[in-house]
Write a protein that holds these residues in place. Structure first.
Motif, PDB file in Angstrom:
ATOM      1  N   ILE A   1       0.837  -1.211   0.000  1.00  0.00           N
ATOM      2  CA  ILE A   1       0.000   0.000   0.000  1.00  0.00           C
ATOM      3  C   ILE A   1       0.865   1.251   0.000  1.00  0.00           C
ATOM      4  O   ILE A   1       0.647   2.172  -0.809  1.00  0.00           O
ATOM      5  CB  ILE A   1      -0.954  -0.008   1.212  1.00  0.00           C
ATOM      6  N   VAL A   2       1.851   1.323   0.881  1.00  0.00           N
ATOM      7  CA  VAL A   2       2.665   2.542   0.956  1.00  0.00           C
ATOM      8  C   VAL A   2       3.549   2.696  -0.279  1.00  0.00           C
ATOM      9  O   VAL A   2       3.773   3.821  -0.758  1.00  0.00           O
ATOM     10  CB  VAL A   2       3.501   2.590   2.251  1.00  0.00           C
ATOM     11  N   ALA A   3       4.060   1.591  -0.832  1.00  0.00           N
ATOM     12  CA  ALA A   3       4.896   1.678  -2.032  1.00  0.00           C
ATOM     13  C   ALA A   3       4.085   2.157  -3.230  1.00  0.00           C
ATOM     14  O   ALA A   3       4.533   3.025  -3.989  1.00  0.00           O
ATOM     15  CB  ALA A   3       5.539   0.326  -2.333  1.00  0.00           C
ATOM     16  N   CYS A   4       2.885   1.596  -3.408  1.00  0.00           N
ATOM     17  CA  CYS A   4       2.048   1.996  -4.547  1.00  0.00           C
ATOM     18  C   CYS A   4       1.537   3.426  -4.390  1.00  0.00           C
ATOM     19  O   CYS A   4       1.429   4.167  -5.381  1.00  0.00           O
ATOM     20  CB  CYS A   4       0.882   1.024  -4.704  1.00  0.00           C
ATOM     21  N   ARG A   5       1.236   3.824  -3.171  1.00  0.00           N
ATOM     22  CA  ARG A   5       0.818   5.208  -2.966  1.00  0.00           C
ATOM     23  C   ARG A   5       1.964   6.176  -3.267  1.00  0.00           C
ATOM     24  O   ARG A   5       1.725   7.269  -3.789  1.00  0.00           O
ATOM     25  CB  ARG A   5       0.325   5.406  -1.527  1.00  0.00           C
ATOM     26  N   ALA A   6       3.186   5.776  -2.944  1.00  0.00           N
ATOM     27  CA  ALA A   6       4.332   6.629  -3.254  1.00  0.00           C
ATOM     28  C   ALA A   6       4.483   6.808  -4.766  1.00  0.00           C
ATOM     29  O   ALA A   6       4.780   7.905  -5.248  1.00  0.00           O
ATOM     30  CB  ALA A   6       5.602   6.019  -2.659  1.00  0.00           C
ATOM     31  N   VAL A   7       4.256   5.730  -5.524  1.00  0.00           N
ATOM     32  CA  VAL A   7       4.328   5.811  -6.989  1.00  0.00           C
ATOM     33  C   VAL A   7       3.249   6.752  -7.513  1.00  0.00           C
ATOM     34  O   VAL A   7       3.508   7.614  -8.366  1.00  0.00           O
ATOM     35  CB  VAL A   7       4.178   4.414  -7.619  1.00  0.00           C
ATOM     36  N   ARG A   8       2.024   6.607  -7.016  1.00  0.00           N
ATOM     37  CA  ARG A   8       0.923   7.446  -7.504  1.00  0.00           C
ATOM     38  C   ARG A   8       1.139   8.909  -7.135  1.00  0.00           C
ATOM     39  O   ARG A   8       0.846   9.816  -7.931  1.00  0.00           O
ATOM     40  CB  ARG A   8      -0.412   6.953  -6.940  1.00  0.00           C
ATOM     41  N   ARG A   9       1.642   9.169  -5.940  1.00  0.00           N
ATOM     42  CA  ARG A   9       1.867  10.554  -5.513  1.00  0.00           C
ATOM     43  C   ARG A   9       2.922  11.227  -6.376  1.00  0.00           C
ATOM     44  O   ARG A   9       2.793  12.399  -6.740  1.00  0.00           O
ATOM     45  CB  ARG A   9       2.289  10.581  -4.040  1.00  0.00           C
ATOM     46  N   LEU A  10       3.978  10.482  -6.734  1.00  0.00           N
ATOM     47  CA  LEU A  10       5.012  11.059  -7.584  1.00  0.00           C
ATOM     48  C   LEU A  10       4.477  11.335  -8.979  1.00  0.00           C
ATOM     49  O   LEU A  10       4.769  12.372  -9.581  1.00  0.00           O
ATOM     50  CB  LEU A  10       6.208  10.106  -7.657  1.00  0.00           C
ATOM     51  N   THR A  11       3.671  10.416  -9.506  1.00  0.00           N
ATOM     52  CA  THR A  11       3.094  10.606 -10.841  1.00  0.00           C
ATOM     53  C   THR A  11       2.140  11.785 -10.861  1.00  0.00           C
ATOM     54  O   THR A  11       2.187  12.639 -11.754  1.00  0.00           O
ATOM     55  CB  THR A  11       2.349   9.339 -11.283  1.00  0.00           C
ATOM     56  N   ASN A  12       1.264  11.865  -9.870  1.00  0.00           N
ATOM     57  CA  ASN A  12       0.297  12.974  -9.821  1.00  0.00           C
ATOM     58  C   ASN A  12       0.992  14.311  -9.560  1.00  0.00           C
ATOM     59  O   ASN A  12       0.534  15.353 -10.023  1.00  0.00           O
ATOM     60  CB  ASN A  12      -0.747  12.707  -8.737  1.00  0.00           C
ATOM     61  N   PHE A  13       2.099  14.285  -8.842  1.00  0.00           N
ATOM     62  CA  PHE A  13       2.853  15.513  -8.573  1.00  0.00           C
ATOM     63  C   PHE A  13       3.353  16.131  -9.870  1.00  0.00           C
ATOM     64  O   PHE A  13       3.301  17.337 -10.072  1.00  0.00           O
ATOM     65  CB  PHE A  13       4.035  15.204  -7.656  1.00  0.00           C
TER      66      PHE A  13
END
Length: 350
Positions: free
Chosen positions: A240-252
């Motif tokens: 969960i935390v790894a995938c959220r980190a990927v999504r946050r970087l992409t959305n950023f």
């Protein structure tokens, strides 16, 4: 003293295991469903598919299939091959933990501009991790009439080694990232760097604690069920935390350019053209390479020459004297330390 191998205790542990796995399955399925818009962006073509996204999808859906297989094993009332099902669950579940570490490793390698003296050791560590993950059958299960599939044994030595290796791996990734983002920077940090710092730290804390808890119960070896009861939470929280980190970087990267002030602070501009007057920058055009020239006079704004962009904020008030006339000043490139690391940073092309 509790007899952990008594029939009554094993029955109680099996009941707790059953309910705990259902709660975790509900948590993870909720996480997947509420973030499906990210996958939909790739389906509709709004996001371009690049190789790092492959590890993201494998991470998410390996664990999703693990949870589905686990629910089948726990809820089926018809006799099935429990050993085959638990072997599948074990391999895909541990693979999801390994893929979570890979997702964070890709960010770290990009942060270090894919220098071979960073990439090669990380790849070697990843291969060592997967050599433990793919060891084979570590959990034994069998069909018990009236109770369904039950865990009857586990290879605690390999399981404990895998989790300890994961914790050491995550620590190495954290230290490499923190060195580049903290010690390797002169001056302030941008919002991108702050995001990478926070996500890396949060991931390490959550993954480390969940893996530590699983390792403790494996080493205690109370009984077959209690030895593996915290393996699934470790995989779920890491994923969960790894995938959220990927999504946050992409959305950023899709929220518009980041603007830096001379004090080292930064903010994002959703619509750079419409925001120019708001932040006090007069309309500009790019002339040549790395030079920005104003169309209007100095009375309309402040003339700034920089290698990348212009900005005027509250600090620019010092450019005016008491009569309101513009002082002739040349603004140096702000946040040199951050510009330094930004020039090196190669963002993973999610």
């Amino acid at each position: 003293m509790v007899d952990w191998n008594s029939q009554d205790e094993l029955l109680l542990d099996a009941t707790v295991f059953l309910k705990f796995m259902h709660v975790l399955a509900g948590l993870y399925i909720w996480e997947v469903v509420t973030s499906l818009d990210f996958e939909w962006g790739f389906v509709t073509g709004k996001k371009r598919f690049h190789y790092p996204a492959l590890f993201y999808f494998l991470n998410r859906y390996c664990l999703l299939f693990t949870m589905i297989g686990l629910l089948i094993a726990l809820d089926t009332t018809t006799e099935i091959n429990c050993q085959a099902l638990y072997t599948f669950n074990q391999i895909t579940g541990q693979a999801s933990s390994g893929l979570a570490s890979i997702n964070l490793s890709i960010r770290t390698m990009a942060l270090w501009s894919h220098h071979k003296y960073i990439v090669i050791p990380i790849v070697i560590i990843i291969l060592g991790h997967w050599s433990l993950i793919l060891q084979g059958v570590l959990v034994k299960a069998s069909w018990v009439p009236g109770a369904g599939c039950q865990v009857t044994g586990s290879n605690n030595t390999i399981l404990a080694a895998t989790f300890i290796y994961s914790m050491c791996f995550d620590l190495v990734i954290l230290l490499l990232s923190m060195y580049k983002l903290v010690l390797g920077v002169k001056g302030g940090r941008s919002q991108l760097m702050t995001l990478l710092f926070k996500d890396g730290l949060v991931y390490f804390i959550i993954a480390f604690l969940s893996n530590l808890l699983a390792t403790v119960f494996i080493m205690l070896n109370l009984n077959a069920i209690m030895s593996v009861i915290f393996n699934v939470p470790a995989a779920i929280f890491s994923t969960i935390v790894a995938c959220r980190a990927v999504r946050r970087l992409t959305n950023f990267s899709q929220r518009g350019p980041e603007v830096f002030s001379s004090t080292g602070h930064s903010f994002r501009v959703a619509n750079p053209a419409a925001s120019a007057n708001t932040i006090g920058v007069s309309p500009t055009t790019v002339v040549g390479r790395g030079t920005i020239k104003h169309k209007s006079d100095l009375s309309d704004g402040v003339h700034v020459q920089m290698q990348t962009f212009t900005v005027a904020d509250e600090d620019r008030l010092s450019d005016y004297n008491s009569e309101g006339e513009v002082q002739k000043a040349r603004v140096s490139d702000p946040e040199m330390g951050d510009a330094e690391i930004s020039a090196e940073f190669k963002r993973p092309p999610y």
